[in-house]
Design a protein around this motif. Structure first.
Motif, PDB file in Angstrom:
ATOM      1  N   LEU A 185      -2.824  26.158  86.938  1.00 10.99           N
ATOM      2  CA  LEU A 185      -3.411  25.692  85.687  1.00 10.99           C
ATOM      3  C   LEU A 185      -3.262  26.713  84.560  1.00 10.99           C
ATOM      4  O   LEU A 185      -3.179  26.343  83.392  1.00 10.99           O
ATOM      5  CB  LEU A 185      -4.891  25.354  85.891  1.00 10.99           C
ATOM      6  CG  LEU A 185      -5.180  24.030  86.614  1.00 10.99           C
ATOM      7  CD1 LEU A 185      -6.675  23.870  86.854  1.00 10.99           C
ATOM      8  CD2 LEU A 185      -4.648  22.847  85.822  1.00 10.99           C
ATOM      9  N   ALA A 186      -3.200  27.986  84.925  1.00 13.01           N
ATOM     10  CA  ALA A 186      -3.013  29.027  83.906  1.00 13.01           C
ATOM     11  C   ALA A 186      -1.559  29.136  83.453  1.00 13.01           C
ATOM     12  O   ALA A 186      -1.264  29.851  82.489  1.00 13.01           O
ATOM     13  CB  ALA A 186      -3.480  30.375  84.456  1.00 13.01           C
ATOM     14  N   ILE A 232       0.620  26.254  83.014  1.00 17.43           N
ATOM     15  CA  ILE A 232       1.179  25.022  82.466  1.00 17.43           C
ATOM     16  C   ILE A 232       0.737  24.826  81.020  1.00 17.43           C
ATOM     17  O   ILE A 232      -0.117  25.559  80.514  1.00 17.43           O
ATOM     18  CB  ILE A 232       0.753  23.798  83.304  1.00 17.43           C
ATOM     19  CG1 ILE A 232      -0.777  23.640  83.249  1.00 17.43           C
ATOM     20  CG2 ILE A 232       1.238  23.935  84.740  1.00 17.43           C
ATOM     21  CD1 ILE A 232      -1.279  22.326  83.785  1.00 17.43           C
ATOM     22  N   ASP A 233       1.330  23.830  80.367  1.00 15.36           N
ATOM     23  CA  ASP A 233       1.004  23.562  78.958  1.00 15.36           C
ATOM     24  C   ASP A 233       0.198  22.295  78.766  1.00 15.36           C
ATOM     25  O   ASP A 233      -0.643  22.213  77.859  1.00 15.36           O
ATOM     26  CB  ASP A 233       2.306  23.465  78.153  1.00 15.36           C
ATOM     27  CG  ASP A 233       3.120  24.741  78.224  1.00 15.36           C
ATOM     28  OD1 ASP A 233       2.693  25.736  77.606  1.00 15.36           O
ATOM     29  OD2 ASP A 233       4.162  24.751  78.908  1.00 15.36           O
ATOM     30  N   VAL A 234       0.443  21.292  79.590  1.00 17.63           N
ATOM     31  CA  VAL A 234      -0.258  20.011  79.484  1.00 17.63           C
ATOM     32  C   VAL A 234      -0.568  19.507  80.888  1.00 17.63           C
ATOM     33  O   VAL A 234       0.285  19.581  81.785  1.00 17.63           O
ATOM     34  CB  VAL A 234       0.586  18.947  78.740  1.00 17.63           C
ATOM     35  CG1 VAL A 234      -0.165  17.618  78.679  1.00 17.63           C
ATOM     36  CG2 VAL A 234       0.944  19.423  77.337  1.00 17.63           C
ATOM     37  N   LEU A 235      -1.782  18.984  81.076  1.00 16.65           N
ATOM     38  CA  LEU A 235      -2.188  18.420  82.352  1.00 16.65           C
ATOM     39  C   LEU A 235      -2.351  16.907  82.203  1.00 16.65           C
ATOM     40  O   LEU A 235      -3.070  16.433  81.322  1.00 16.65           O
ATOM     41  CB  LEU A 235      -3.523  19.031  82.806  1.00 16.65           C
ATOM     42  CG  LEU A 235      -4.187  18.409  84.033  1.00 16.65           C
ATOM     43  CD1 LEU A 235      -3.304  18.528  85.270  1.00 16.65           C
ATOM     44  CD2 LEU A 235      -5.553  19.055  84.283  1.00 16.65           C
ATOM     45  N   ILE A 236      -1.666  16.161  83.070  1.00 19.57           N
ATOM     46  CA  ILE A 236      -1.825  14.709  83.115  1.00 19.57           C
ATOM     47  C   ILE A 236      -2.530  14.396  84.427  1.00 19.57           C
ATOM     48  O   ILE A 236      -2.002  14.648  85.513  1.00 19.57           O
ATOM     49  CB  ILE A 236      -0.467  13.996  83.044  1.00 19.57           C
ATOM     50  CG1 ILE A 236       0.229  14.355  81.721  1.00 19.57           C
ATOM     51  CG2 ILE A 236      -0.638  12.483  83.164  1.00 19.57           C
ATOM     52  CD1 ILE A 236       1.647  13.861  81.622  1.00 19.57           C
ATOM     53  N   ASP A 280      -8.122  26.539  79.516  1.00 18.33           N
ATOM     54  CA  ASP A 280      -7.614  26.167  78.183  1.00 18.33           C
ATOM     55  C   ASP A 280      -6.450  25.181  78.236  1.00 18.33           C
ATOM     56  O   ASP A 280      -5.524  25.262  77.426  1.00 18.33           O
ATOM     57  CB  ASP A 280      -7.159  27.406  77.396  1.00 18.33           C
ATOM     58  CG  ASP A 280      -8.318  28.264  76.937  1.00 18.33           C
ATOM     59  OD1 ASP A 280      -9.434  27.734  76.850  1.00 18.33           O
ATOM     60  OD2 ASP A 280      -8.100  29.457  76.672  1.00 18.33           O
ATOM     61  N   VAL A 281      -6.483  24.241  79.178  1.00 22.28           N
ATOM     62  CA  VAL A 281      -5.353  23.325  79.337  1.00 22.28           C
ATOM     63  C   VAL A 281      -5.678  21.964  78.713  1.00 22.28           C
ATOM     64  O   VAL A 281      -6.582  21.268  79.177  1.00 22.28           O
ATOM     65  CB  VAL A 281      -5.005  23.115  80.827  1.00 22.28           C
ATOM     66  CG1 VAL A 281      -3.800  22.190  80.958  1.00 22.28           C
ATOM     67  CG2 VAL A 281      -4.717  24.451  81.491  1.00 22.28           C
TER      68      VAL A 281
END
Length: 402
Positions: free
Chosen positions: A299-300, A302-306, A321-322
Motif C-alpha cells: 500500500l505504501a 502504489i498510487d491508486v487502490l481499486i 495516503d492511498v
C-alpha cells in the motif's frame, strides 16, 4: 495480582481479528501496579460452537462473494423498527451465546472486556442486563436462575470496525464505544448513545503495518517498475467483488500504467485471472498475487487502490495516503463506508456514467486530482488508535482499583 482483559472477536471477514490483534499488542505492553496486563483474544463463535462458527463465518464469506444483495437486504432489515437497537438480547443466537459465556466469565474472571464484533457484546450485555434486573428487583421469583447472578460482567468497550453504525452495536450496558471518526460518533449520538461514551480514536491497526520498505525495492520484487503509475486491484481477504471484469476494464484503458492484482485466499479466482491474461493479449505490466502478508509494503508503494471498502482495508489505505476508486461493495456496512469516504473526499465512486475508465484517466492525466484526494485523506486519518484504546483501558482499571 495482574489485570485481565478479554478481547471478543469473530471470523466474519478479516477485520475484526486484525483489530483485536492490534489492541492486544498494545495492551500487553501496559503495566498496572508493576504487573503487565494479561490479554486474551477469544474467537466468540468458535467458543460457542464450531458448527455455528462455520455456518456464520462461511455464510458471510459466501454471501459476500455470491449473494451480496441478499446480505444487504438482511442488513437493512436488521436496522428497521422490527429489529431495533437493544432488542437483539432476546434473539435465540445471542441468548445461546450468553449461556456459553457464563463459563468463560467464571473461569477467566476478566477485569474488562473489549469487543471488535457486535455478536458477543450483545450476548454479554444480555448477561449484564439480566443480573442488573435481578439485583434491582424485589421479586425473588425472577424467571432467571439464581446461579446466573454470581457472575461478574466487567466494564465493556465496543470497537466499531467500520465507518458507520448498526443497531447491533448499540447496547445500554456498553461503557465506551471506539469510533473511527467524528462523523461516526455523531451517528451513535443520533441513535441515543451518550456523547461522553464515544471516543473517536479511529479503527486500530497493528503497529507493524505503519512501517514499510521503500517503493523501489517493493515494486522491483514484484517485477514492476518504480517509475510507472501503479494501480492495485483487490477485493478483500477472500477476493470478493467483480475483480475479473474490473481487470478487463483496466486493461482496455488507453493510458500507460501498471497493475497489481491481489486475490487473497481465493485461489480459484487467481487461476482464472492467470488463464485470462495468458489467453488475451494486452499492453500492461500485470502482477497477480494470492494471499500476502506484505500489505504494509504494497500500500505504501502504489498510487491508486481499486477495492471494496471494508473497514480495515479502508483504514489501512487512509494510513498510507492511498486514494481509492470503489467500483463494487457488499451492500450494508461497506456501502456506508463508501458514503463516509466520498463525503470526506477520500475516494471516488464509479457510476453508470462515471465509469472506472473515466475516473482513472482523469487521475492519470491530472496529478493534482490525486494530490487533492491525498490532502483529504490526511485530514481524516487517525493514528495511534490501539495506543489510545490501551490507555483508556488502563484508566478504567486504575479507577476501579481506587
Amino acid at each position: 495480582m495482574s489485570k485481565k482483559v478479554l478481547i471478543m472477536s469473530a471470523s466474519t471477514g478479516g477485520g475484526h481479528n486484525r483489530a483485536a490483534r492490534a489492541i492486544k499488542e498494545e495492551l500487553e505492553q501496559k503495566i498496572i501496579d508493576g504487573i503487565p496486563v494479561q490479554c486474551e483474544i477469544i474467537d466468540s463463535l468458535k467458543l460457542v460452537n464450531n458448527t455455528m462458527d462455520k455456518i456464520i463465518s462461511r455464510g458471510y464469506e459466501k454471501s459476500a462473494i455470491y449473494t451480496p444483495k441478499a446480505y444487504g437486504r438482511v442488513y437493512r432489515f436488521s436496522e428497521t423498527s422490527l429489529a431495533s437497537k437493544n432488542e437483539f438480547k432476546g434473539n435465540l443466537l445471542t441468548s445461546f451465546m450468553a449461556q456459553k459465556f457464563k463459563k468463560l466469565l467464571k473461569d477467566s474472571q476478566p477485569d474488562l472486556i473489549i469487543g471488535t464484533h457486535p455478536f458477543p457484546m450483545i450476548a454479554l450485555s444480555t448477561l449484564k442486563k439480566s443480573k442488573d434486573t435481578y439485583l434491582n428487583s424485589t421479586n425473588l421469583s425472577e424467571t432467571f436462575s439464581r446461579h446466573s447472578y454470581d457472575i461478574k460482567v466487567p466494564p465493556m468497550i465496543s470497537v466499531l470496525t467500520d465507518y458507520t453504525t448498526h443497531s447491533t452495536w448499540i447496547q445500554n450496558e456498553i461503557s465506551y464505544y471506539i469510533a473511527g471518526h467524528e462523523y461516526v460518533k455523531e451517528l451513535l449520538v443520533v441513535e441515543g448513545v451518550e456523547s461522553s461514551k464515544v471516543k473517536t480514536f479511529g479503527i486500530p491497526v497493528e503497529k507493524s503495518f505503519l512501517s514499510n520498505r521503500d517503493r523501489e525495492t517493493v515494486l522491483n520484487e514484484l517485477g514492476l517498475s518504480p517509475d510507472k503509475l501503479t494501480v492495485l486491484l483487490m477485493g478483500g481477504s477472500f477476493g470478493a467483488g467483480n475483480i475479473k471484469e474490473t481487470l478487463a476494464e483496466l486493461l482496455s484503458i488507453d493510458r500507460d500504467f501498471q497493475i497489481l492484482v491481489i486475490t487473497g485466499r481465493n485461489q480459484s479466482l487467481r487461476e482464472k485471472i492467470d488463464k485470462n491474461l495468458a489467453l488475451h493479449p494486452h499492453d500492461k505490466s500485470v502482477c497477480v498475487l494470492g494471499y500476502t502478508n506484505k500489505m504494509n509494503d504494497i500500500l505504501a508503494s502504489i498510487d491508486v487502490l481499486i477495492t471494496k471498502p471494508g473497514g480495515l482495508t479502508t483504514t489501512e489505505a487512509l494510513l498510507k495516503d492511498v486514494p481509492m476508486i470503489v467500483p463494487y461493495y457488499i451492500p450494508g456496512q461497506e456501502e456506508e463506508n463508501l458514503e463516509f469516504l466520498t463525503n470526506c473526499g477520500a475516494a471516488l465512486r464509479t457510476t453508470k456514467k462515471y465509469t472506472l475508465s473515466v475516473l482513472l484517466k482523469v487521475l492519470i492525466d491530472d496529478s493534482s486530482r490525486l494530490d487533492m484526494l491525498k490532502r483529504n485523506i490526511k485530514s481524516i486519518r487517525k493514528f495511534n488508535s490501539s495506543q489510545n484504546i490501551a490507555d483508556l483501558v488502563v484508566d478504567i482499571l486504575s479507577e476501579e482499583k481506587n
